[in-house]
Design an enzyme around this catalytic site. Structure first.
Site, PDB file in Angstrom:
ATOM      1  N   GLU A   1       0.790  -1.226   0.000  1.00  0.00           N
ATOM      2  CA  GLU A   1       0.000   0.000   0.000  1.00  0.00           C
ATOM      3  C   GLU A   1       0.827   1.284   0.000  1.00  0.00           C
ATOM      4  O   GLU A   1       0.342   2.319  -0.442  1.00  0.00           O
ATOM      5  CB  GLU A   1      -0.929   0.003   1.226  1.00  0.00           C
ATOM      6  CG  GLU A   1      -2.047  -1.022   1.163  1.00  0.00           C
ATOM      7  CD  GLU A   1      -3.037  -0.746   0.039  1.00  0.00           C
ATOM      8  OE1 GLU A   1      -3.324   0.437  -0.234  1.00  0.00           O
ATOM      9  OE2 GLU A   1      -3.519  -1.721  -0.579  1.00  0.00           O
TER      10      GLU A   1
ATOM     11  N   SER B   1     -41.228 -22.924  47.235  1.00  0.00           N
ATOM     12  CA  SER B   1     -40.740 -24.095  47.971  1.00  0.00           C
ATOM     13  C   SER B   1     -39.227 -24.263  47.917  1.00  0.00           C
ATOM     14  O   SER B   1     -38.683 -25.178  48.546  1.00  0.00           O
ATOM     15  CB  SER B   1     -41.401 -25.361  47.424  1.00  0.00           C
ATOM     16  OG  SER B   1     -42.791 -25.313  47.666  1.00  0.00           O
TER      17      SER B   1
END
Length: 775
Positions: free
Chosen positions: A186, A462
């Site tokens: 690049e 419970s």
């Protein structure tokens, strides 16, 4: 002097012609260009200074332990490897890869430094069989390994008290070939230009004119960075001028390494839905399923090639284009001497190797991370977390987390409209240590909204009952599991003058019943009568000893009229699962600095335990719950071998469905209900219990011993009075009792036999009640 005279003469002659253009240019320079440049300069500096590339705090799951005998299945091992960023390349000769041959796995680990010392990288061979690890061998020397750990999955990145979905890497963590290759392809003059490369621009212009279309770009890496940070994609003159000016300004303020680091972390490399893939670290995970440090040369070439056009060269949509572009980049690697021609040919012969299920980095486990933040923010401030280059090692078990999420999804999906209207939460811990392995805060995996596991306080129903029986059993001279309790009607006047008349779920009564049956079948009336006999204040004080506040002081507490979060309920059951050790839920193991030194360790020091005989009796009774009680579906399923201990819970009008259960390794608590607190239509046994079963169909775990715990003995007890009895006597039940607490003299049953002879009866031990129960 002659020269100056001639110069003044020339200036006097020219000035009338250039005066107006000169002042116009000066006006533009000082009235527009200079102010505009100053504005751009501030914008550039502000934006660039916001790019904090100090390595933030990284959060990891627990390292995966591997040793012979460890419960493990192929699917669980592969899930763990996937979350840790390992890829199956068929060879396992590069760190972060694995290969499979039948039930044998070859794994190339990366190594890590953790609060417990960590591991060095190694290649190991793991053989599985019969639901566990059969053997572990070090391939370097061929010797068996007693215990090893795989490096943990990275699950989050914390920037101060906030968390962002991104991956940041320092240049020192990026493979040198990736950095060199990027510049070779690049911007070969990156180290020498001042932001723009005039030579490259001329070279690209000539190439494009000769080809008749754009074949080469002249942008520098700095210009590309400017586009990513500041500019749109439209092509016009003003944009080009802005790009050039900003590039020069960036080069003037920052050194090349800072610019390159920003580029590596910000470059656009693809899209997943509405989220962009920025940076090579994120792209590495998205396309190859592993960290950028572990990329192969051909994979680096593909990512570098995609810089030119991430959409055009998308390897999933256009593999042929991507392959061609990758090979071109590999050729450029060879052309610039980064690799040899022979290596280039070998790299070009490999497939793209794109994973099908690549994901962008994100906060995958937000509910668990809520607990992590709660436990570390008192020790580490925002600045330390955001810039301290720390590593937080947590207790998260990725397999347990994923399986718990799947269990909730499957269960609610099978409940039709009830499931659509309901929400859910779950907490999974290590049974003996209290380490939190998984937290689910919503029925939607990854939901970052309300965390029901930590913040939803609901009646536990419970689920409280085992604690009531536990308090009774701490007095073994008075109570044992066969002691009679009265399951008979109750009517208590309340402070407002009204009467409280609770009932069993089925509306029936059972008279005098053994304590174990009352718990196994979750009979409300028997539990209330027992609790009133013990004293509600004692039950309340016991619950408050776990840090609970605002505990209901009325008898309704005995059947679950108390609000708790799933995490708080887990802490209660952790006490039972951990054999009487009160362990706080721990989500963090330790914090390590950049040098691998442990700077904070989180651990729980356990004492000798409390009320262990009573805890072991309750554990045995809860095992009967899963065999013949409200959770009997576990005992009648393929999970019977786990000998699990559990308890269902349902609040008034079926608003909340609970189940808590543990095996030899794991405790899991599930809650299901509606956010609006309307009836959910689910009992504990028809909602949360099913999710628990779905979890343990997948999660490898050791069974709980079926035999009573240490310090207990099996004895025949007369259920009419709770005293030792002979085996053949009427009403005799065999249950565990605390050794040495019963007289060795057994009640005989001679007169029972005489009476039965004349009445024609047949004395036999009383079976456990088979009355229906749905709690």
């Amino acid at each position: 002097m002659d020269f100056m005279t001639r110069l003044r003469s020339i200036f006097s002659a020219v000035w009338p012609w250039v005066r107006i253009p000169f002042w116009v240019c000066m006006g533009l320079l000082f009235g527009f260009v200079l102010p505009y440049t100053l504005i751009l300069n501030k914008r550039v500096q502000d934006r660039f200074n916001d790019l904090v590339f100090a390595v933030p705090t990284r959060v990891y799951a627990r390292p995966l332990p591997l040793s012979a005998g460890t419960p493990m299945t192929p699917s669980t091992l592969e899930l763990e490897l996937t979350f840790a960023g390992y890829s199956n390349d068929g060879h396992a000769d590069v760190a972060g890869t694995w290969a499979k041959d039948g039930s044998t796995y070859t794994i190339a680990s990366r190594g890590y430094a953790g609060p417990d010392g960590g591991e060095v990288p190694k290649r190991i061979r793991v053989a599985l069989g019969k639901g566990q690890v059969a053997s572990v061998k070090d391939l370097a020397n061929g010797k068996p390994i007693e215990t090893t750990h795989l490096d943990p999955a990275r699950i989050a990145t914390v920037y101060g008290s906030q968390q962002e979905e991104r991956r940041i890497v320092r240049l020192t963590d990026v493979p040198p070939l990736l950095l060199s290759g990027l510049q070779a392809v690049e911007d070969r003059d990156f180290k020498h230009h001042f932001g723009i490369d005039l030579t490259a621009i001329l070279r690209a212009s000539f190439a494009n004119l000769r080809a008749g279309h754009t074949v080469q770009g002249g942008s520098t890496l700095t210009q590309q960075l400017v586009r990513n940070l500041f500019l749109d994609r439209e092509q016009h003159v003003s944009r080009k001028l802005n790009e050039a000016l900003m590039s020069i300004l960036i080069e003037a303020h920052y050194d090349k390494s800072r610019i390159l680091e920003a580029y590596v972390n910000e470059v656009f490399l693809g899209q997943q839905g509405g989220q962009a893939v920025h940076g090579f670290a994120a792209a590495s995970e998205f396309y190859f399923g592993r960290r950028v440090e572990d990329l192969k040369p051909q994979e680096m070439a593909l990512l570098i090639g995609m810089v030119k056009g991430p959409s055009y060269y998308d390897p999933r949509r256009y593999p042929d284009r991507a392959l061609s572009r990758r090979n071109l980049v590999i050729d450029q690697f060879a052309e610039t001497g980064l690799i040899t021609a022979e290596q280039a040919n070998g790299f070009k012969a490999t497939p793209l190797g794109i994973v099908s299920n690549g994901q962008l980095p994100h906060n995958r486990f937000p509910a668990f991370m809520d607990l992590v933040r709660l436990q570390i923010t008192s020790d580490f401030d925002d600045d330390t977390l955001s810039q301290g280059n720390l590593s937080i090692f947590t207790t998260l078990d990725p397999a347990a987390q994923v399986y718990a999420e799947q269990a909730i999804t499957t269960t609610l999906g099978g409940l039709g409209k009830r499931g659509e209207a309901a929400q859910a939460a779950a907490v999974v811990t290590e049974a003996q240590t209290g380490a939190v392995l998984a937290i689910v805060g919503s029925k939607v995996p990854g939901d970052q909204g309300f965390n029901r596991a930590l913040d939803a306080k609901r009646q536990i129903g419970s689920l409280v009952k085992p604690l009531v029986y536990l308090v009774a059993l701490t007095n073994p001279e008075r109570w044992n599991l066969a002691s009679p309790v009265e399951d008979s009607p109750i009517s208590l006047r309340q402070p407002d003058g009204s009467f409280w008349t609770p009932k069993n779920d089925e509306g029936d009564v059972h008279g005098s019943v053994p304590m174990v049956d009352a718990l196994v079948h979750s009979w409300n009336l028997a539990t209330i009568n027992l609790g009133m006999n013990i004293g509600v204040s004692r039950i309340k004080a016991f619950l408050e000893s776990f840090g609970l506040t605002n505990v209901n002081p009325s008898p309704s507490l005995l059947i679950g009229a108390v609000d708790m979060s799933p995490l708080q309920a887990t802490q209660l059951y952790q006490y039972i699962a951990a054999d009487g050790h009160a362990l706080p839920p721990l989500a963090v193991r330790g914090v390590v600095d950049a040098r691998g030194q442990t700077i904070k360790r989180y651990e729980v020091k356990t004492g000798a335990g409390e009320y262990q005989p009573a805890v072991r009796l309750v554990t045995w009774a809860m095992q009967q719950v899963t065999r013949s009680g409200t959770a009997a579906s576990i005992g009648s399923s393929g999970l019977a071998y786990l000998n699990a201990a559990g308890k269902t819970g349902t609040s008034n009008d079926m608003r909340d469905s609970w189940f808590a259960g543990f095996t030899g390794d794991h405790l899991a608590v599930f809650w299901m209900g509606r956010d609006d607190n309307k009836p959910s239509g689910m009992y504990g046994a028809t909602g949360s219990l099913r999710a628990w079963q779905e979890l343990f169909k997948k999660l490898p775990t050791r069974p709980l011993p079926a035999a009573p715990g240490q310090g207990l003995e099996m004895a025949w007890i007369n259920t009419a009075d709770g005293k030792r009895s002979e085996e053949g006597c009427e009403g005799a039940r065999q249950v565990p009792v605390v050794a040495g607490t019963l007289s060795q003299d057994a009640e005989g049953c001679f007169w029972q036999h005489v009476g039965n002879f004349f009445s024609g009866g047949d004395a036999s031990p009383a079976p456990a009640s088979s009355a229906p129960s749905r709690d």
